[in-house]
Motif scaffolding. Structure first.
Motif, mmCIF file in Angstrom:
data_model
loop_
_atom_site.group_PDB
_atom_site.id
_atom_site.type_symbol
_atom_site.label_atom_id
_atom_site.label_comp_id
_atom_site.label_asym_id
_atom_site.label_seq_id
_atom_site.Cartn_x
_atom_site.Cartn_y
_atom_site.Cartn_z
ATOM 1 N N LEU A 26 0.731 -1.202 -0.071
ATOM 2 C CA LEU A 26 -0.051 -0.107 0.025
ATOM 3 C C LEU A 26 0.832 1.241 -0.091
ATOM 4 O O LEU A 26 0.268 2.266 0.068
ATOM 5 C CB LEU A 26 -0.974 0.058 1.187
ATOM 6 C CG LEU A 26 -2.066 -0.980 1.412
ATOM 7 C CD1 LEU A 26 -2.715 -0.953 2.741
ATOM 8 C CD2 LEU A 26 -2.784 -1.102 0.238
ATOM 9 N N GLY A 27 2.303 1.147 0.125
ATOM 10 C CA GLY A 27 3.004 2.269 -0.001
ATOM 11 C C GLY A 27 3.474 2.712 1.421
ATOM 12 O O GLY A 27 3.983 3.898 1.567
ATOM 13 N N VAL A 28 3.068 1.964 2.465
ATOM 14 C CA VAL A 28 3.353 2.112 3.771
ATOM 15 C C VAL A 28 4.255 1.199 4.421
ATOM 16 O O VAL A 28 4.128 0.086 4.350
ATOM 17 C CB VAL A 28 1.969 2.232 4.798
ATOM 18 C CG1 VAL A 28 2.353 2.552 6.157
ATOM 19 C CG2 VAL A 28 0.951 3.403 3.913
ATOM 20 N N ASP A 108 -7.300 5.460 6.918
ATOM 21 C CA ASP A 108 -8.233 6.490 7.675
ATOM 22 C C ASP A 108 -8.048 6.304 9.190
ATOM 23 O O ASP A 108 -7.973 7.458 9.871
ATOM 24 C CB ASP A 108 -9.711 5.904 7.452
ATOM 25 C CG ASP A 108 -10.141 5.726 5.908
ATOM 26 O OD1 ASP A 108 -9.226 6.412 5.272
ATOM 27 O OD2 ASP A 108 -10.840 5.125 5.288
ATOM 28 N N GLU A 109 -7.803 5.347 9.705
ATOM 29 C CA GLU A 109 -7.715 5.270 11.131
ATOM 30 C C GLU A 109 -6.337 5.589 11.720
ATOM 31 O O GLU A 109 -6.230 6.471 12.843
ATOM 32 C CB GLU A 109 -8.014 3.934 11.936
ATOM 33 C CG GLU A 109 -9.622 3.513 11.584
ATOM 34 C CD GLU A 109 -9.872 1.909 11.982
ATOM 35 O OE1 GLU A 109 -9.189 1.717 13.370
ATOM 36 O OE2 GLU A 109 -10.579 1.338 11.617
ATOM 37 N N CYS A 110 -5.109 5.240 11.096
ATOM 38 C CA CYS A 110 -3.999 5.678 11.554
ATOM 39 C C CYS A 110 -3.507 6.800 10.764
ATOM 40 O O CYS A 110 -2.592 7.362 11.388
ATOM 41 C CB CYS A 110 -3.057 4.354 11.241
ATOM 42 S SG CYS A 110 -3.417 2.765 11.898
ATOM 43 N N GLY A 111 -3.839 7.256 9.927
ATOM 44 C CA GLY A 111 -3.595 8.526 9.013
ATOM 45 C C GLY A 111 -2.352 8.575 8.492
ATOM 46 O O GLY A 111 -1.498 9.484 8.303
ATOM 47 N N ALA A 112 -1.711 7.161 8.113
ATOM 48 C CA ALA A 112 -0.379 7.001 7.307
ATOM 49 C C ALA A 112 -0.411 7.606 6.084
ATOM 50 O O ALA A 112 -1.505 7.696 5.272
ATOM 51 C CB ALA A 112 -0.166 5.448 7.491
ATOM 52 N N GLU A 113 0.739 7.872 5.599
ATOM 53 C CA GLU A 113 0.819 8.489 4.156
ATOM 54 C C GLU A 113 1.440 7.204 3.479
ATOM 55 O O GLU A 113 2.496 6.550 3.954
ATOM 56 C CB GLU A 113 1.675 9.808 4.246
ATOM 57 C CG GLU A 113 1.035 10.610 4.921
ATOM 58 C CD GLU A 113 1.930 12.435 4.817
ATOM 59 O OE1 GLU A 113 2.518 12.118 3.639
ATOM 60 O OE2 GLU A 113 1.563 12.888 5.550
ATOM 61 N N ALA A 114 1.348 7.378 2.275
ATOM 62 C CA ALA A 114 2.096 6.389 1.244
ATOM 63 C C ALA A 114 3.227 6.748 0.925
ATOM 64 O O ALA A 114 3.691 7.261 -0.263
ATOM 65 C CB ALA A 114 1.276 5.990 0.018
ATOM 66 N N ASN A 117 9.080 4.087 -0.269
ATOM 67 C CA ASN A 117 9.605 3.815 -1.386
ATOM 68 C C ASN A 117 11.232 3.596 -1.121
ATOM 69 O O ASN A 117 11.694 3.959 -0.182
ATOM 70 C CB ASN A 117 9.413 4.916 -2.516
ATOM 71 C CG ASN A 117 9.498 6.083 -1.865
ATOM 72 O OD1 ASN A 117 10.805 6.578 -1.754
ATOM 73 N ND2 ASN A 117 8.687 6.997 -1.932
ATOM 74 N N MET A 118 11.738 2.966 -2.287
ATOM 75 C CA MET A 118 13.383 2.873 -2.040
ATOM 76 C C MET A 118 14.199 4.044 -1.856
ATOM 77 O O MET A 118 14.979 4.199 -1.131
ATOM 78 C CB MET A 118 13.726 2.133 -3.318
ATOM 79 C CG MET A 118 13.596 0.599 -3.023
ATOM 80 S SD MET A 118 14.152 -0.111 -1.434
ATOM 81 C CE MET A 118 12.919 -1.255 -0.970
ATOM 82 N N LYS A 119 13.766 5.277 -2.547
ATOM 83 C CA LYS A 119 14.391 6.423 -2.215
ATOM 84 C C LYS A 119 14.164 7.045 -0.877
ATOM 85 O O LYS A 119 15.556 7.420 -0.218
ATOM 86 C CB LYS A 119 13.987 7.555 -3.180
ATOM 87 C CG LYS A 119 14.417 8.744 -3.242
ATOM 88 C CD LYS A 119 13.981 9.874 -4.308
ATOM 89 C CE LYS A 119 14.786 11.225 -4.298
ATOM 90 N NZ LYS A 119 14.260 11.956 -5.192
ATOM 91 N N ASN A 120 13.343 6.999 -0.246
ATOM 92 C CA ASN A 120 13.156 7.365 1.117
ATOM 93 C C ASN A 120 14.040 6.300 2.035
ATOM 94 O O ASN A 120 14.532 6.700 2.947
ATOM 95 C CB ASN A 120 11.780 7.517 1.560
ATOM 96 C CG ASN A 120 10.971 8.501 0.746
ATOM 97 O OD1 ASN A 120 11.703 9.744 0.475
ATOM 98 N ND2 ASN A 120 9.774 8.518 0.722
ATOM 99 N N PHE A 121 13.711 4.982 1.686
ATOM 100 C CA PHE A 121 14.360 3.945 2.528
ATOM 101 C C PHE A 121 15.973 4.208 2.595
ATOM 102 O O PHE A 121 16.452 4.267 3.578
ATOM 103 C CB PHE A 121 13.864 2.364 1.975
ATOM 104 C CG PHE A 121 14.795 1.423 2.740
ATOM 105 C CD1 PHE A 121 14.567 0.977 4.108
ATOM 106 C CD2 PHE A 121 15.917 1.077 2.189
ATOM 107 C CE1 PHE A 121 15.227 -0.136 4.763
ATOM 108 C CE2 PHE A 121 16.864 0.144 2.793
ATOM 109 C CZ PHE A 121 16.259 -0.482 3.930
#
Length: 430
Positions: A26-28, A108-114, A117-121
């Motif tokens: 999901l990108g999280v 929705d409940e956790c408010g996480a952003e997607a 990705n490997m660049k951020n990792f």
């Protein structure tokens, strides 16, 4: 950019990795942690957005059902539970969340952003490595395999010349592999590379040792000793870099799951280890390691190279290692790789190799009775190394491989094809 994190607490589920991969899909970002994680350990994790209590068939350990710490519910994180009757959560599910339920919880409940990705990792790991290492040096075992190559590239980006790569030829490499490592990393990538010829040393330690776990521990322990010797020749070495990935940790056992097999970089390290470990890939699955390598700019052929176990051919020369059977493994493996490349299977099949058991069978050569070894061919496909299916190789290809092995490999009179998926079999035989 710091990545949001969904924490999965292992309460006996056999599907922890499936859930983690679904969330990452999901990108999280998602990590699996033990059920009894302390509040201090949990608070130390950065950007936690929510927690999943993942129960299952292994909830009972030593006669008692595992439970999370009661204070966990008071931290204010959104929490759901799966197959965990003792849960105090408002949302309690009886089975692994369906995609829509999972998506609703995460976003929705956790408010996480997607933002997984490997660049951020890579950016996160570079920062963490620099913070951990400071101005000291890191010693890295560079086998030339995917994991160690990606670790090397990531550490070079993080600390540059503070990285010292050591390639140990333990006599358990594939045909011409050590020569290839030196050519690529020293001559082409200009790595700070030290080459160590330790063939006789390793094979001497492994003589008459048949137990797979003992072999792995001997190989892992001896590797560390070699590094310690090399480190003493250098100044400022305080860290050991390793290509540990997530399946290594899972298969080496958790608090609610039995060990499948120890990995030399997880369970085979000596207790008196003199280095602090640097393991930037330890939360990645195999396909994610490859994606990381691509993002780091490594050559395609290096990133998608055949997986190779840390103990090398030592776990493919089954039972007590002899130079005779080790050579049979090495030569038959080279033939298999040549023929798979010829048939275009090298780009299709995830992993393929040969093994030679420590027993003989009767055969006929030159009209005479012979008593020689067999070669077993294994070819499997997988995404994350947690499950695997068998490649259905064309009969003509198998016949050609068999003919070449029987004609070109000494002391072999039989070739077999392994039809076992994972599970119940593992990818390697030992």
């Amino acid at each position: 950019m710091k990545q949001d994190l969904i924490v999965i607490l292992d309460l006996g589920s056999t599907n922890n990795t499936v859930l983690a991969r679904d969330i990452r899909g999901l990108g999280v970002y998602s990590e699996i942690h033990p059920h009894d994680i302390t509040l201090e350990e949990l608070k130390a994790l950065e950007n936690v957005k929510g927690i999943i209590l993942n129960g299952g068939e292994n909830r009972v350990v030593d006669g008692c059902e595992v439970e999370v710490r009661p204070e966990l519910y008071e931290l204010g994180y959104p929490i759901i539970s799966v197959d965990y009757p003792q849960s105090k959560c408002a949302t309690q599910l009886s089975e692994l969340p369906d995609p829509e339920t999972l998506k609703k919880f995460v976003f929705d409940e956790c408010g996480a952003e997607a933002n997984w990705n490997m660049k951020n990792f890579i950016a996160d790991q570079v920062e963490l490595v620099r913070r951990q290492v400071g101005d000291k040096k890191v010693l890295l075992a560079l086998s030339g395999g995917v994991d160690s190559s990606v670790v090397a590239a990531l550490l070079i980006r993080a600390i540059g010349q503070q990285l010292v790569c050591v390639h140990v030829n333990h006599g358990l490499m594939r045909k011409n592999e050590s020569e290839s490592v030196v050519k690529v990393f020293q001559n082409e990538l200009h790595a700070n590379l030290i080459y160590v010829d330790a063939v006789d040393r390793f094979l001497g330690k492994l003589e008459h040792v048949a137990d797979p776990e003992q072999k792995r521990k001997i190989i892992g322990g001896e590797f560390i000793r070699v590094f310690e010797e090399e480190a003493r020749k250098l100044e400022g070495i305080e860290f050991l870099g390793q290509g540990t990935i997530y399946p290594d940790i899972i298969e080496s056992g958790t608090k609610t799951a039995k060990m499948v097999k120890s990995h030399h970089n997880v369970g085979g390290l000596p207790e008196d280890l003199q280095f602090e470990l640097v393991e930037p890939l330890k939360q990645l699955f195999k396909d994610e390691v490859r994606a990381c390598g691509v993002e780091l700019g490594l050559p395609h052929e290096m990133v998608y190279r055949q997986p190779f176990p840390g103990p090398g051919l030592g776990v493919r020369c089954l039972g007590a290692i002899t130079r005779e059977r080790l050579e049979a493994v090495r030569e038959s493996d080279a033939i298999l790789r040549e023929e798979f490349a010829r048939a275009g299977l090298d780009k299709k099949v995830w992993q393929y190799f040969t093994v030679v058991p420590d027993f003989k069978s009767v055969g006929m050569k030159n009209h005479e009775r012979v008593f020689e070894y067999m070669v077993i061919v294994r070819a499997i496909n997988t995404v994350d190394a947690m499950t695997a299916t068998v490649e259905k190789v064309d009969w003509e290809v198998l016949e050609r491989i068999t003919e070449r092995i029987l004609a070109e490999v000494a002391n072999v009179n039989r070739v077999c094809y392994d039809m076992s998926p994972k599970p119940p079999a593992t990818i390697e035989f030992e």
